[in-house]
Design a protein around this motif. Structure first.
Motif, PDB file in Angstrom:
ATOM      1  N   LYS A   4       0.868  -1.225   0.004  1.00  0.00           N
ATOM      2  CA  LYS A   4      -0.045  -0.018  -0.017  1.00  0.00           C
ATOM      3  C   LYS A   4       0.992   1.323  -0.070  1.00  0.00           C
ATOM      4  N   TYR A   5       0.389   2.164  -0.787  1.00  0.00           N
ATOM      5  CA  TYR A   5       1.004   3.430  -0.594  1.00  0.00           C
ATOM      6  C   TYR A   5       0.320   4.527  -0.077  1.00  0.00           C
ATOM      7  N   TYR A   6       0.900   5.496   0.647  1.00  0.00           N
ATOM      8  CA  TYR A   6       0.175   6.581   1.306  1.00  0.00           C
ATOM      9  C   TYR A   6       0.940   8.072   0.995  1.00  0.00           C
ATOM     10  N   SER A   7      -0.029   8.762   0.832  1.00  0.00           N
ATOM     11  CA  SER A   7       0.714  10.372   0.624  1.00  0.00           C
ATOM     12  C   SER A   7       0.404  10.940   2.103  1.00  0.00           C
ATOM     13  N   ILE A   8       1.130  11.762   2.625  1.00  0.00           N
ATOM     14  CA  ILE A   8       0.779  12.240   4.041  1.00  0.00           C
ATOM     15  C   ILE A   8       1.119  13.710   3.725  1.00  0.00           C
TER      16      ILE A   8
END
Length: 219
Positions: free
Chosen positions: A105-109
Motif C-alpha cells: 500500500k502507498y500513502y501520501s501524508i
C-alpha cells in the motif's frame, strides 16, 4: 432574572457547540483519508477516518504511540524525519509504503504544525491518503512508455545500428551528469528519455540516405 438568562444562554451555546462538534466529527470519521493529531513527542493523540472500521483496528491501539511503536524500523524512519520537519514549524508532504507484492500500500501524508497562542508548535495535524491505485496507474504508464521506447529503439537498430549505440552512450553520459548535479528524479528521468529518443527522427529517413557513404548528392 439575569442569572436565569445567563444559564439559558450558556446551555444554548453549549448545545450549538456540541451539535457542531458532532457534525464535524461525523464528517471526519466518514472520510476515507486518515486524519490524525500528534503531540510534541510525536505521539498520536487522535485518529479519525472510516479506514479504522475497515481495518478492524480499535482506535485505542494507536493512541499514545509513535510511528516507531507501531511500524517496523525501516518504515518508521520516514515518519520520524518528517515529524521533526513539521515540529520545526514547516509543513511537509511525503509518501510512504508498507507491505510487499500485491499487498503493498502507498500513502501520501500532509503534515502541518499546530501553533499555540504564543506562536510555539504545540503539536502536529496530518492527513494521509491512500494513493495505491494512483501508483499502480503510474507504474502501468511507465511500463507502456518503456515498451514503446524499446520498440522504437528496435526499429531504429534495424535501420541504423550505430544510432542505437550512440543513444545509449548519450543516455549514460547525460544521466551521470544529472546525478552529479543532483537533479530531482523527475528531471533525471525526463533527461534519460530525451537521450533515448533524441535521434528518433531518423526513423523517417530512408535507409539508403541515412547510411549512404560519403556526401549526399545535391537535390
Amino acid at each position: 432574572m439575569d442569572l436565569a438568562y445567563d444559564k439559558t444562554r450558556e446551555r444554548e451555546i453549549y448545545s450549538r457547540l456540541r451539535e457542531r462538534e458532532e457534525k464535524y466529527r461525523a464528517i471526519v470519521e466518514s472520510t476515507d483519508d486518515i486524519i490524525f493529531e500528534l503531540d510534541r513527542e510525536s505521539r498520536l493523540i487522535a485518529v479519525f477516518g472510516s479506514w479504522i472500521e475497515n481495518s478492524e483496528t480499535d482506535t485505542d491501539f494507536f493512541i499514545g504511540k509513535t510511528a516507531a511503536d507501531i511500524l517496523p524500523e525501516g518504515t518508521a524512519e520516514v515518519h520520524i524525519m518528517n515529524n521533526k520537519i513539521a515540529l520545526s514549524g514547516e509543513p511537509t508532504t511525503y509518501e510512504w509504503s508498507f507491505g510487499e507484492g500485491l499487498d503493498q500500500k502507498y500513502y501520501s501524508i500532509n503534515l502541518s504544525p499546530v501553533f499555540d497562542d504564543n506562536g510555539e508548535v504545540s503539536g502536529l495535524v496530518g492527513i494521509g491518503r491512500d494513493i495505491t491505485e494512483l501508483k499502480k496507474a503510474e507504474e502501468a504508464l511507465r511500463r507502456s512508455r518503456d515498451d514503446l521506447l524499446l520498440t522504437m529503439s528496435s526499429l531504429l537498430k534495424v535501420k541504423d545500428p550505430y544510432t542505437v549505440d550512440h543513444q545509449r552512450k548519450v543516455e549514460r553520459i547525460s544521466t551521470a551528469i544529472a546525478e552529479r548535479l543532483k537533479l530531482p528524479n523527475e528531471r533525471l528521468e525526463a533527461l534519460r528519455i530525451a537521450a533515448i529518443v533524441h535521434d528518433i527522427g531518423k526513423l523517417s529517413i530512408p535507409a539508403d540516405i541515412l547510411n549512404k557513404p560519403g556526401k549526399l548528392n545535391e537535390i
